[in-house]
Design an enzyme around this catalytic site. Structure first.
Site, PDB file in Angstrom:
ATOM      1  N   THR A   1       2.264   3.564   7.289  1.00  0.00           N
ATOM      2  CA  THR A   1       2.443   4.947   6.845  1.00  0.00           C
ATOM      3  C   THR A   1       2.387   5.865   8.050  1.00  0.00           C
ATOM      4  OG1 THR A   1       1.344   4.398   4.758  1.00  0.00           O
ATOM      5  CG2 THR A   1       1.579   6.741   5.265  1.00  0.00           C
TER       6      THR A   1
ATOM      7  N   THR B   1       6.165   6.235   4.242  1.00  0.00           N
ATOM      8  CA  THR B   1       5.479   4.932   4.262  1.00  0.00           C
ATOM      9  C   THR B   1       6.416   3.771   3.968  1.00  0.00           C
ATOM     10  OG1 THR B   1       3.626   3.704   3.299  1.00  0.00           O
ATOM     11  CG2 THR B   1       4.877   5.112   1.810  1.00  0.00           C
TER      12      THR B   1
ATOM     13  N   GLU C   1       4.249   1.069   3.272  1.00  0.00           N
ATOM     14  CA  GLU C   1       2.994   0.542   2.725  1.00  0.00           C
ATOM     15  C   GLU C   1       2.211  -0.246   3.756  1.00  0.00           C
ATOM     16  OE1 GLU C   1       0.519  -1.807  -0.160  1.00  0.00           O
ATOM     17  OE2 GLU C   1       0.244  -0.820   1.738  1.00  0.00           O
TER      18      GLU C   1
ATOM     19  N   ASP D   1       1.236  -1.548  -4.313  1.00  0.00           N
ATOM     20  CA  ASP D   1       0.350  -0.417  -4.603  1.00  0.00           C
ATOM     21  C   ASP D   1       0.040  -0.321  -6.097  1.00  0.00           C
ATOM     22  OD1 ASP D   1      -0.375   0.638  -2.205  1.00  0.00           O
ATOM     23  OD2 ASP D   1       0.956   2.366  -2.259  1.00  0.00           O
TER      24      ASP D   1
ATOM     25  N   SER E   1      -1.956   7.586  -2.571  1.00  0.00           N
ATOM     26  CA  SER E   1      -2.993   8.488  -2.078  1.00  0.00           C
ATOM     27  C   SER E   1      -2.450   9.454  -1.034  1.00  0.00           C
ATOM     28  CB  SER E   1      -4.145   7.686  -1.463  1.00  0.00           C
ATOM     29  OG  SER E   1      -4.743   6.849  -2.416  1.00  0.00           O
TER      30      SER E   1
ATOM     31  N   GLY F   1      -3.139   6.151   5.910  1.00  0.00           N
ATOM     32  CA  GLY F   1      -4.461   5.553   5.744  1.00  0.00           C
ATOM     33  C   GLY F   1      -4.783   5.056   4.359  1.00  0.00           C
ATOM     34  N   GLY F   2      -3.789   4.854   3.481  1.00  0.00           N
ATOM     35  CA  GLY F   2      -4.081   4.356   2.143  1.00  0.00           C
ATOM     36  C   GLY F   2      -4.997   5.299   1.398  1.00  0.00           C
TER      37      GLY F   2
END
Length: 587
Positions: A406, A424, A426, A447, A472, A493-494
């Site tokens: 991302t 992103t 992922e 995800d 997120s 950063g997820g």
């Protein structure tokens, strides 16, 4: 599912291009010097960038320079963002590209529009997609590597949609910098070389192996000029025919073949899936914080809702007086617990789940949530609340992990228009498959929750045909008390994106730090589990004080990539996360 970065990542995530940055244009030189790595931390020492007219902050110097070139030519913020993204596809292929998806916020001095370019599941997808023969969830990388995890890419259609609405320069002109880099090549940076060296799965893909690796299987060395003639052809086709060639033409056929013919883990994407893809305009999620207004992307992103919930808790405290330290971490962590508890229960694709956004950001509800926080003791684990304005029953859906694939782009043009875009594929290098058209494909479908039910009930974020997985990503725009643009920011950063953005907002709005200092603050927070502090930073010294308040503290790698721009009375100031190789530059 939480995926933590092993310590070797830290040594490469913060190492940049150094002196390998060529100038893409004959215009004025960048206003920030080539950064140098700090031997003690692996970060890159940087100063805030400044500009009187316009600015772009991106995770790679070549991409930022491409955006700056477009701004200097009179381009809009969207024009620059298109150029940045397409160059990132080449120089930061592990993080984003046209094989993935993105969320974009656009501010035009009076109004905010948010566009959803998130990937979608193919029509053939079922809730059992990531269950093994034994009916149990697959191991993460068994699901990721190959065609099974690939969602219908949205980034290119998003760029074209935004350009048609807000672009000033011709489509071919904003593509030109990336085409030049693809044809002429760029020197492989230490960061890209290091990530390729750590990658276990990418060399198994023959196209990717030929592009990134030598015959002996080792990554092409630092400084090697990496050209991508296949992507150059793709860009020429897109420049001439638009995004339709990607979604209906030769490139579309290549994507489908790459996904469905994978030797061990094929997917089921079709040409009809690509043809049917659409960008969705979503209502922005906005809320107040002291004298500011913070706005972001609504569902299927959980980012803006969770960030606003956290900031509403923090607003009850004098964060300015706390300064960075254990007391501030305590409040940020407790706010995070409450936000992530609600996120897990209520957030998903609004086309499939009735998300009570109005209730989740309702001031009265958030005041009641803030009252649950003790100044002296951690609550340990928060429970989801009961927000008003609910329409249906919601089901539990566990948190997701950390995306390494991302990136974030922040742009402000000379007219005061702004773009905040988080983009992103992922995981790092996505699904580890590369098309003959010269780009990597995402693994965005991982995800979704692998288990379609929890405690006997279907989860909100289960796989379904045509659905967009919960995200997120939290591209953010901040307005001041007079409804003028104040800040543009976001991060990869997820699920940690939410706490990275909240931390940076506190740094900017409460601690009055310049953007570079704010993004470089140690990362910390909680996703309704342990209190997480960034390993190898001053935050580790706060551990004992936090434990005295009942926190279970874990020092972990927290590799953000925050890009922030602040508008001030004397112009623009920008910061690019020292954990990555990017810069903030302007004209």
């Amino acid at each position: 599912m939480t995926r933590l970065v092993s310590s070797p990542w830290r040594r490469v995530l913060g190492v940049g291009l150094l002196a390998l940055v060529p100038v893409l244009t004959s215009g004025a030189q960048a206003q920030t010097a080539a950064p140098a790595p700090e031997a003690s931390t692996g970060r890159i020492a940087k100063q805030a960038g400044t500009s009187t007219r316009d600015m772009v902050a991106a995770a790679n110097p070549l991409a930022a320079q491409a955006g700056r070139e477009i701004l200097a030519a009179g381009g809009s913020a969207v024009d620059a963002a298109v150029a940045v993204q397409l160059v990132l596809n080449l120089v930061e292929p592990q993080s984003s590209g046209i094989g993935g998806g993105a969320f974009l916020l656009h501010w035009d001095k009076t109004s905010l529009v948010t566009l959803d370019g998130r990937e979608t599941a193919p029509a053939a997808a079922t809730p059992e997609r990531f269950l093994g023969p034994d009916g149990k969830p697959m191991k993460f990388y068994d699901a990721v590597v190959g065609g099974r995890s690939v969602g219908i890419p949205g980034t290119l259609r998003l760029l074209e949609t935004a350009h048609r609405r807000w672009g000033k320069l011709p489509w071919s002109q904003v593509i030109a910098p990336a085409l030049r880099v693809a044809e002429e090549g760029f020197p492989i940076s230490p960061r890209l070389n290091g990530l390729l060296g750590m990658e276990k799965f990418l060399p198994s893909d023959p196209i990717a192996r030929a592009h990134f690796y030598r015959e002996d299987g080792t990554p092409k060395p630092v400084g090697t000029v990496l050209k991508n003639p296949a992507f150059a052809k793709t860009l020429r086709d897109i420049a001439e025919k638009g995004a339709d060639v990607f979604y209906t033409g030769e490139i579309a056929a290549d994507i489908v073949a790459t996904v469905t013919r994978h030797a061990t883990n094929p997917g089921d994407m079709t040409l009809d899936d690509l043809k049917a893809y659409r960008i969705e305009e979503r209502a922005p999620v906005c809320g107040s914080y002291r004298t500011y207004r913070i706005c972001g992307m609504g569902p299927p992103s959980s980012g803006a809702v969770a960030v606003q919930q956290m900031m509403s808790v923090l607003e009850t405290q004098d964060m300015a007086a706390m300064k960075p330290g254990p007391d501030a971490v305590h409040w940020v962590a407790e706010a995070g617990r409450l936000a992530f508890a609600d996120r897990a229960l209520f957030l998903g694709d609004p086309a499939f789940v009735s998300v009570p956004v109005r209730g989740l950001v309702d001031p009265g509800y958030l005041k009641s949530r803030a009252a649950l926080v003790s100044p002296d003791r951690s609550m340990g684990r928060a429970k989801a609340g009961d927000p008003p304005f609910q329409k249906t029953e919601f089901r539990f859906a566990p948190s997701d992990g950390i995306e390494f694939g991302t990136s974030h782009i922040s742009v402000v043009d000379r007219e005061g228009n702004a773009v905040s875009m988080t983009t992103t594929i992922e995981d790092g290098f996505g699904a580890r498959i590369m098309t003959r058209s010269g780009f990597l494909l995402n693994n965005e479908l991982t995800d979704f929750n692998f288990a379609p039910t929890e405690e006997g009930k279907p989860v909100a974020n289960r796989v379904e045909a045509g659905k967009r997985p919960r995200s997120s990503m939290a591209p953010t725009i901040v307005l001041d008390a007079n409804n003028n643009l104040y800040a543009v920011l976001g991060s990869p950063g997820g699920s940690q994106i939410i706490t990275y953005v909240a931390k940076t907002l506190v740094g900017l709005l409460d601690w009055k730090l310049d953007p570079q200092a704010a993004v470089d603050l140690p990362n910390f927070g909680s996703r309704n589990g342990p209190t997480e502090i960034e390993a190898g930073t001053e935050a580790e010294a706060w551990k004992a004080a936090l434990e005295a308040k009942g926190h279970e503290v874990r020092a972990i790698e927290m590799n953000s990539g925050i890009q922030a721009i602040v508008v001030g009375p004397n112009g623009l100031t920008g910061g690019a996360d020292s954990r990555r190789e990017g810069v903030a530059i302007g004209n």
